[in-house]
Design an enzyme around this catalytic site. Sequence first.
Site, PDB file in Angstrom:
ATOM      1  N   SER A  21     181.193  52.449  42.010  1.00 59.65           N
ATOM      2  CA  SER A  21     182.111  53.212  40.879  1.00 59.65           C
ATOM      3  C   SER A  21     182.237  55.079  41.670  1.00 59.65           C
ATOM      4  CB  SER A  21     180.364  53.635  39.845  1.00 59.65           C
ATOM      5  OG  SER A  21     179.652  54.267  40.541  1.00 59.65           O
ATOM      6  N   LYS A  55     173.937  45.399  47.095  1.00 58.48           N
ATOM      7  CA  LYS A  55     174.316  44.943  45.980  1.00 58.48           C
ATOM      8  C   LYS A  55     175.278  44.157  46.527  1.00 58.48           C
ATOM      9  CE  LYS A  55     175.532  46.998  41.881  1.00 58.48           C
ATOM     10  NZ  LYS A  55     177.072  46.626  42.521  1.00 58.48           N
ATOM     11  N   GLU A  79     175.198  43.731  34.065  1.00 56.68           N
ATOM     12  CA  GLU A  79     176.344  44.735  33.565  1.00 56.68           C
ATOM     13  C   GLU A  79     177.165  43.933  31.943  1.00 56.68           C
ATOM     14  OE1 GLU A  79     178.543  46.545  36.383  1.00 56.68           O
ATOM     15  OE2 GLU A  79     179.790  47.741  34.774  1.00 56.68           O
TER      16      GLU A  79
HETATM   17  O1  KIV Z   1     179.565  50.994  41.146  1.00 55.45           O
HETATM   18  C1  KIV Z   1     178.270  51.626  40.287  1.00 55.45           C
HETATM   19  O2  KIV Z   1     177.819  52.363  39.920  1.00 55.45           O
HETATM   20  C2  KIV Z   1     177.700  49.772  39.720  1.00 55.45           C
HETATM   21  C3  KIV Z   1     176.910  49.838  38.902  1.00 55.45           C
HETATM   22  C4  KIV Z   1     177.604  49.853  37.515  1.00 55.45           C
HETATM   23  C5  KIV Z   1     175.486  48.931  38.853  1.00 55.45           C
HETATM   24  O3  KIV Z   1     178.169  48.966  40.141  1.00 55.45           O
END
Ligand code: KIV
Length: 277
Positions: free
Chosen positions: A46, A114, A181
């Site tokens: 993000s 992640k 999400e």
């Molecule tokens: O990139 C991000 O900030 C995320 C969160 C919204 C979990 O993947």
Amino acid sequence: MEEKVTASAIANRKGKEKIVMVTATDEPSGRLVDQAGVDVVLVGDSLAMAVLGRPNTLAVTMEEMLHHIRAVVSGVRRALVVGDMPFGSFQVSVAEAVRNACRLVGEGGAEAVKLEGPRIAAIKAIVACGIPVMGHLGLTPQSLHLLGGYRVQGKTVESARGLLEQAQKLEAAGVFALVLEGIPPSLAKVITAKVGVPTIGIGAGPHCDGQVLVLADLLGLSPGPVPRFVRRYASLDTVIRQAVAAFAGDVRSGSFPAPEECYPDPPELSAWAQGEV
Ligand code: KIV
């Protein structure tokens, strides 16, 4: 110093104290969210929107993620630092997914990675290399075009069953935690009850084992309108505009810098300077 948070400590929090995860993008934000006592600092993709001004999370590269992860890692002492695998870094092949996960940990200093979606083979292979993996299901923004926009997922019983099945497969593949999400609260409740790893929700209601927000949203730095699930805890946009406008006013009026904000003039030098101008 308080004990370092590890991926296994996060996995063991299931059903106990709620897990707090916040994003960070550089040394100051990493240091401050860590000092605030969060459990997990996510260097999320993000940041493409939050700090790079890009239109979506598809537009950030491995090199850019590495650059931000290194900066965040240098500021965090206690929390677990998770590096997000950017679009294109894990979809092409399992070998590339492993190579890029190793880069985020080895070169970047992340303590876990992640990745979005039910990428079972990639997750198993990364875990087999000794890297903890956080899963991410539901509204996965890297699939924006396939999903037809930022739409809540799992609204029908059939699609809810599909997401539950994916969550169980991710658990079997070895994830230590799972981001949910943009799904209805009742589905998040079912998944949270039926998987043995903690769920961390964003736009997934109150039943998850933890919650995550993007720091720029939480602090009031992202331009509106923000999604329904965002709660603003500060209006730093106003604070920053007011502070910089006050500085500009002081410069233009001549009240900045004041004598106490200047280095003292050596007497000999002041006498010389007075004669010169
Ligand atoms: O990139 C991000 O900030 C995320 C969160 C919204 C979990 O993947």
